[in-house]
Scaffold this motif. Structure first.
Motif, PDB file in Angstrom:
ATOM      1  N   UNK A  41       0.785  -1.231   0.000  1.00  0.00           N
ATOM      2  CA  UNK A  41       0.000   0.000   0.000  1.00  0.00           C
ATOM      3  C   UNK A  41       0.813   1.275   0.000  1.00  0.00           C
TER       4      UNK A  41
ATOM      5  N   UNK B 260       2.299 -11.163   4.731  1.00  0.00           N
ATOM      6  CA  UNK B 260       2.927 -10.171   5.597  1.00  0.00           C
ATOM      7  C   UNK B 260       3.013  -8.808   4.886  1.00  0.00           C
TER       8      UNK B 260
ATOM      9  N   UNK C 294       0.739  -7.687   2.871  1.00  0.00           N
ATOM     10  CA  UNK C 294      -0.611  -7.140   2.973  1.00  0.00           C
ATOM     11  C   UNK C 294      -0.876  -6.604   4.378  1.00  0.00           C
ATOM     12  N   UNK C 295      -0.402  -7.357   5.377  1.00  0.00           N
ATOM     13  CA  UNK C 295      -0.667  -6.938   6.748  1.00  0.00           C
ATOM     14  C   UNK C 295       0.047  -5.622   7.053  1.00  0.00           C
TER      15      UNK C 295
ATOM     16  N   UNK D 253       0.235  -3.170   5.088  1.00  0.00           N
ATOM     17  CA  UNK D 253      -0.624  -2.093   4.606  1.00  0.00           C
ATOM     18  C   UNK D 253      -1.659  -1.742   5.671  1.00  0.00           C
ATOM     19  N   UNK D 254      -2.184  -2.765   6.354  1.00  0.00           N
ATOM     20  CA  UNK D 254      -3.237  -2.518   7.339  1.00  0.00           C
ATOM     21  C   UNK D 254      -2.690  -1.965   8.644  1.00  0.00           C
ATOM     22  N   UNK D 255      -1.610  -2.529   9.149  1.00  0.00           N
ATOM     23  CA  UNK D 255      -1.107  -2.063  10.436  1.00  0.00           C
ATOM     24  C   UNK D 255       0.331  -2.513  10.697  1.00  0.00           C
TER      25      UNK D 255
ATOM     26  N   UNK E 225       2.521  -1.564  13.026  1.00  0.00           N
ATOM     27  CA  UNK E 225       2.944  -1.786  14.417  1.00  0.00           C
ATOM     28  C   UNK E 225       2.649  -3.211  14.869  1.00  0.00           C
ATOM     29  N   UNK E 226       1.451  -3.673  14.488  1.00  0.00           N
ATOM     30  CA  UNK E 226       1.070  -5.031  14.903  1.00  0.00           C
ATOM     31  C   UNK E 226       1.981  -6.058  14.245  1.00  0.00           C
ATOM     32  N   UNK E 227       2.404  -5.783  13.008  1.00  0.00           N
ATOM     33  CA  UNK E 227       3.309  -6.720  12.334  1.00  0.00           C
ATOM     34  C   UNK E 227       4.635  -6.779  13.076  1.00  0.00           C
ATOM     35  N   UNK E 228       5.118  -5.614  13.477  1.00  0.00           N
ATOM     36  CA  UNK E 228       6.405  -5.581  14.165  1.00  0.00           C
ATOM     37  C   UNK E 228       6.320  -6.330  15.492  1.00  0.00           C
ATOM     38  N   UNK E 229       5.171  -6.173  16.172  1.00  0.00           N
ATOM     39  CA  UNK E 229       5.016  -6.834  17.463  1.00  0.00           C
ATOM     40  C   UNK E 229       4.897  -8.347  17.281  1.00  0.00           C
TER      41      UNK E 229
END
Lengths: 330, 264, 290
Positions: A56, A187, A189-190, A192-194, A196-200
């Motif tokens: 994104x 990953x 795609x995720x 694009x959505x958020x 911070x949550x991916x990093x966590x």
């Protein structure tokens, strides 16, 4: 393997065969030229999908990447006097380097800032190629770029080139498909959505973003190299922001994130202006208006819109049938 | 019991404002440890300090015997800490199953290039990941919803799904940042059930919460913050009867009334 | 290099800088009120020049002042149309990719329309802002002086408008917080129309001012549009004084760069500055932290 996937794969195989026999029936060189351009554009869109479609992030510098690939391959073929295939390898290397370099700003700047960075990058590349007159021929462009050849067989007609590009595009499609529908696509795609949550979740998002940018840049540079040897002539004035915009339009029309959509986007945007040629002077404006309305009314892409419309009509028909059935049983 | 999460002299200043001031706490393994305090006490900041979202101004955080302060967030996550967010952070355009599976991205070790060409390995890995995600969905009672788009789920489900996502990484410790905020009573009961059930299975929880029902019911130990400082700690009972805590929550005039109900 | 050349470079740099500053202002207004980066703004600049030169001066033979006023009126109306028809639907879309592409394609449509209406051949308006002033050895074109003066007037006028009129104050409210502004009874949609109209009128001012420098053609404003973005980023994105400072800096730096770099690299300077600022100091010189 589920039944649905089997049907999908069967569809793809039928499509492949249909595309393979095309040049046997189409003898018109102009049509084949358009097909070849579709194939090259499709490679770019498959790559752009990773960055703009999945993660994104707005990349409006695809023309710069494309130009670097084209010039890298054309220049090395000319000055080192070696096979264009080496040029293609060089383009892959160039793509990798651009990906690593452009990926870095994408960690720091987001949204419109990133689109401005990529525009700036593409403009610098374009101006550089038009000003390095001694090497690139400047705004005169480079002429007589050697076509591809394999074991003495020269890909020098549109028909022959079609097969070559077809194989390369199919390979590119295969790789893109495998990546998009794997944990990597997920990953991306995720992200694009958020983010911070991916990093966590323990994901090094810098690494993932740079990966996405690198895939994108390699596709772009490879397509650029193919373009140089396909046209036999390149000129910096081709690689403008208009070109970058066209690639993004292909992506939008096909639908963000969809690999098959990428191909349809490339087909539609390459063919539609050709089909509108009968409008003569008015074709470009008509095309642009169609695209603008499309962007406003079908934000999920045209392919999606058509599929939905199809499903709706099927539903309506089956509903009617069900009603009729009830009426009969009553 | 051994210590799992230990904060020593943790201080965080934002441009002169002291958000967390010389905070010490020691969380034991296999417990539910809560951090409570009035609004603006520095609870979420503390979680952000533990997970490396903010850098510490001074002090250190130790997890499982190793210093983690100063590490980037993803490395802290990999070391065995999971987290949920106060304002949920979900992947709304993806399905529930996909959401959970993203949590396990790092567990699948296959590289990008091998993943493309090695059909067998990538398929096996994907299957393993999916099965694990489905198992976790079962655990948190969301298996039936796995193919639904995350954005179409009610808020409570979305919040619980974050716990599931965190579990994918096989964490020892999960930080819950106000998990009950915005949930209705039945969703809250379900949340408590998920937490206590998974706690019995071996997860430790570090809980930040406003809802005292939840905190007093499930916590083993509580640390109380006010204006970034620790003002009390102890078991739920001890904390409920602590003068400082009552003062921080209710104001000075309630302190003289010795008897205080569960509603702190 | 002698002092006279230096002064001439400085003055032409300053004039270009003021143009970039106006571009910066024009798109920052739209950015602040709609959250959209208007990629069609360079085409609006071009449209303003075509309306003034192609239709009112050369086509209908009106006097220059009348032509200017008419160009303003038409451009204002076009601004309202664009705001209603395109910016409003685009700004509520979830993905910013559509917003960017929407304005991009709008720019293409405007460009094609101009080519169809006024023909593909570039043309000049003879006598418009021509001539030079000589002070000793230094020769300064009238166009540059007028560009500086008019730009200053626009900047001052806009400040007065934004600070002392009810509409202007409402525009600032909408820029800061659309929801709060709407709750306070400000009609946000109508406000966006006014802002876009003002922005379009500034575009036409730019277009009319640069006719002596670039002639009237479909590509006259391409580089100005992009360099205007650089101006905004360098000065501080979304901040009007930042756009002005950024514009003037780019104008002067790229003109003086000719003294050390080959002249052909003049255009590269602003983009290199743009990328450097985005990487090192994305908030720009005057910008506050985002």
């Amino acid at each position: 393997m589920t039944k649905k996937m089997k049907i999908r794969i069967a569809e793809i195989i039928i499509l492949l065969i249909a595309l393979l026999v095309v040049p046997l029936f189409v003898k018109n060189n102009y049509y084949l030229l358009v097909f070849n351009r579709i194939l090259i554009n499709a490679i770019v869109v498959l790559g752009l999908n990773f960055i703009t479609g999945l993660t994104g992030q707005m990349n409006l510098g695809m023309a710069g990447i494309f130009a670097l690939g084209a010039y890298a391959s054309a220049l090395i073929t000319r000055y080192a006097n070696i096979s264009p295939w080496v040029g293609l390898l060089l383009a892959i290397a160039v793509g990798w380097v651009i990906g690593q370099c452009l990926g870095y700003p994408s960690l720091r700047v987001k949204g419109v800032y990133l689109s401005l960075t990529t525009i700036g990058f593409a403009e610098v590349i374009r101006l550089m190629f038009s000003n390095l007159t001694d090497i690139t021929g400047g705004t005169q462009g480079m002429r007589n770029i050697e076509p591809y050849s394999l074991f003495g067989f020269k890909f020098d007609t549109q028909g022959k080139m079609y097969y070559l590009f077809f194989v390369i595009t199919a390979f590119g499609f295969f790789i893109a498909w495998r990546i998009v529908y794997s944990k990597w696509g997920r990953v991306f795609k995720s992200l694009r959505d958020n983010a911070e949550a991916v990093e966590m979740s323990g994901v090094d998002i810098a690494d993932v973003k740079i990966k996405a940018f690198t895939i994108c840049a390699i596709y772009g540079a490879v397509a650029g190299a193919l373009y140089a040897h396909f046209m036999g002539y390149i000129n910096p004035s081709t690689f403008t922001i208009d070109m970058s915009t066209n690639f993004v339009i292909m992506l939008l029309i096909g639908g963000l994130g969809s690999v098959i959509g990428n191909i349809f986007g490339a087909i539609i945007v390459t063919i539609l202006p050709e089909m509108l040629r009968f409008l003569d002077d008015y074709y470009l404006i008509t095309f642009s208006i169609i695209v603008l309305l499309g962007a406003i009314f079908f934000p999920n892409g045209w392919v999606d819109a058509v599929v939905r419309l199809g499903k709706k009509t099927i539903n309506i028909i089956s509903d009617k049938r069900a009603e009729n059935g009830k009426a009969v049983s009553r | 019991m051994s210590s799992i999460l230990k904060a020593s002299n943790v201080t965080k200043k934002f441009k002169g404002l002291v958000a967390v001031d010389d905070l010490d706490f020691d969380m034991k393994d296999n417990t539910i440890h809560s951090l409570i305090g009035p609004n603006g006490a520095g609870k979420t900041t503390t979680v952000n300090l533990i997970t490396g979202v903010h850098d510490l101004t001074s002090g250190s955080v130790e997890f499982d015997g190793k210093i983690i302060s100063g590490l980037p967030t993803y490395k802290i996550a990999r070391s065995g800490i999971g987290r949920t967010f106060q304002n949920i952070k979900i992947f709304s355009s993806m399905t529930v199953l996909e959401n959970i599976m993203v949590g396990g991205h790092e567990q699948a070790k296959l590289g990008l290039v091998r993943g493309v060409f090695d059909f067998k390995a990538s398929k096996a890995e994907e299957k393993k990941l999916r099965e694990k995600a489905e198992e976790i969905l079962n655990k948190i009672g969301m298996y039936e919803l796995k193919d639904k788009l995350m954005k179409n789920l009610p808020y409570g489900r979305q919040k619980i799904s974050e716990i599931g996502r965190a579990m994918m990484n096989d964490p020892i410790l999960i930080l819950l940042d106000e998990p009950a905020a915005g949930l209705n009573p039945s969703e809250r009961a379900e949340l408590i059930q998920v937490i206590t059930k998974t706690h019995r299975e071996g997860f430790s929880y570090f809980l930040i919460e406003h809802n005292m029902d939840v905190v007093m019911n499930i916590s083993d130990y509580i640390t109380v913050l006010n204006f970034g400082r620790k003002i009390a700690e102890g078991t739920p009972k001890e904390v409920q009867n602590n003068e400082e805590v009552i003062k921080a929550y209710l104001g000075n005039k309630y302190v003289t009334k010795k008897k205080v109900s569960g509603e702190v | 290099m002698n002092a006279a050349v230096l002064v001439q470079l400085l003055v032409s740099g300053l004039a270009m800088g003021f143009i970039y500053a106006l571009v910066g202002i024009e798109y920052t207004l739209v950015w602040n009120s709609t959250g959209l980066l208007n990629f069609s703004h360079d085409k609006l600049i071009m449209l303003g020049a075509y309306l003034f030169g192609g239709t009112f001066v050369l086509g209908m033979g009106f006097s220059n002042p009348l032509a200017i006023v008419l160009a303003f009126v038409i451009m204002g109306l076009i601004g309202v149309l664009i705001a209603n028809g395109i910016f409003n639907p685009l700004r509520t879309m979830q993905s910013m990719i559509f917003a960017v592409m929407g304005t991009m394609i709008l720019g293409r449509i405007i460009k094609e329309a101009c080519r169809l209406i006024w023909g593909p051949a570039p043309f000049a308006i003879s006598g418009w802002l021509s001539g030079n002033i000589r002070i000793g050895k230094i020769s300064i074109s009238n166009a540059n002086i007028i560009i500086c003066l008019v730009s200053l007037l626009v900047v001052i006028g806009l400040q007065l408008f934004l600070n002392f009129t009810k509409t202007g104050k409402a525009m600032r409210c909408v820029a800061q917080n659309k929801k709060a502004a709407a709750l306070m009874g400000i009609n946000v949609t109508q406000n966006i129309c006014i802002t876009t109209a003002v922005s379009a009128i500034i575009c036409s001012i730019i277009g009319i001012l640069i006719i002596p420098l670039f002639n009237v053609s479909t590509t006259m404003s391409n580089s100005i549009g992009l360099k205007g973005f650089s101006a905004g980023v360098i000065g501080g994105f979304g901040y009007l004084p930042g756009a002005i400072i950024g514009g003037i800096i780019i104008g002067i730096v790229e003109n003086l760069a000719v003294m050390v770099l080959p002249a052909v690299y003049k255009d590269v300077v602003s983009f290199v500055l743009l990328i450097l600022f985005l990487l090192v100091k994305p908030t720009g010189l005057l910008g506050k932290r985002a």
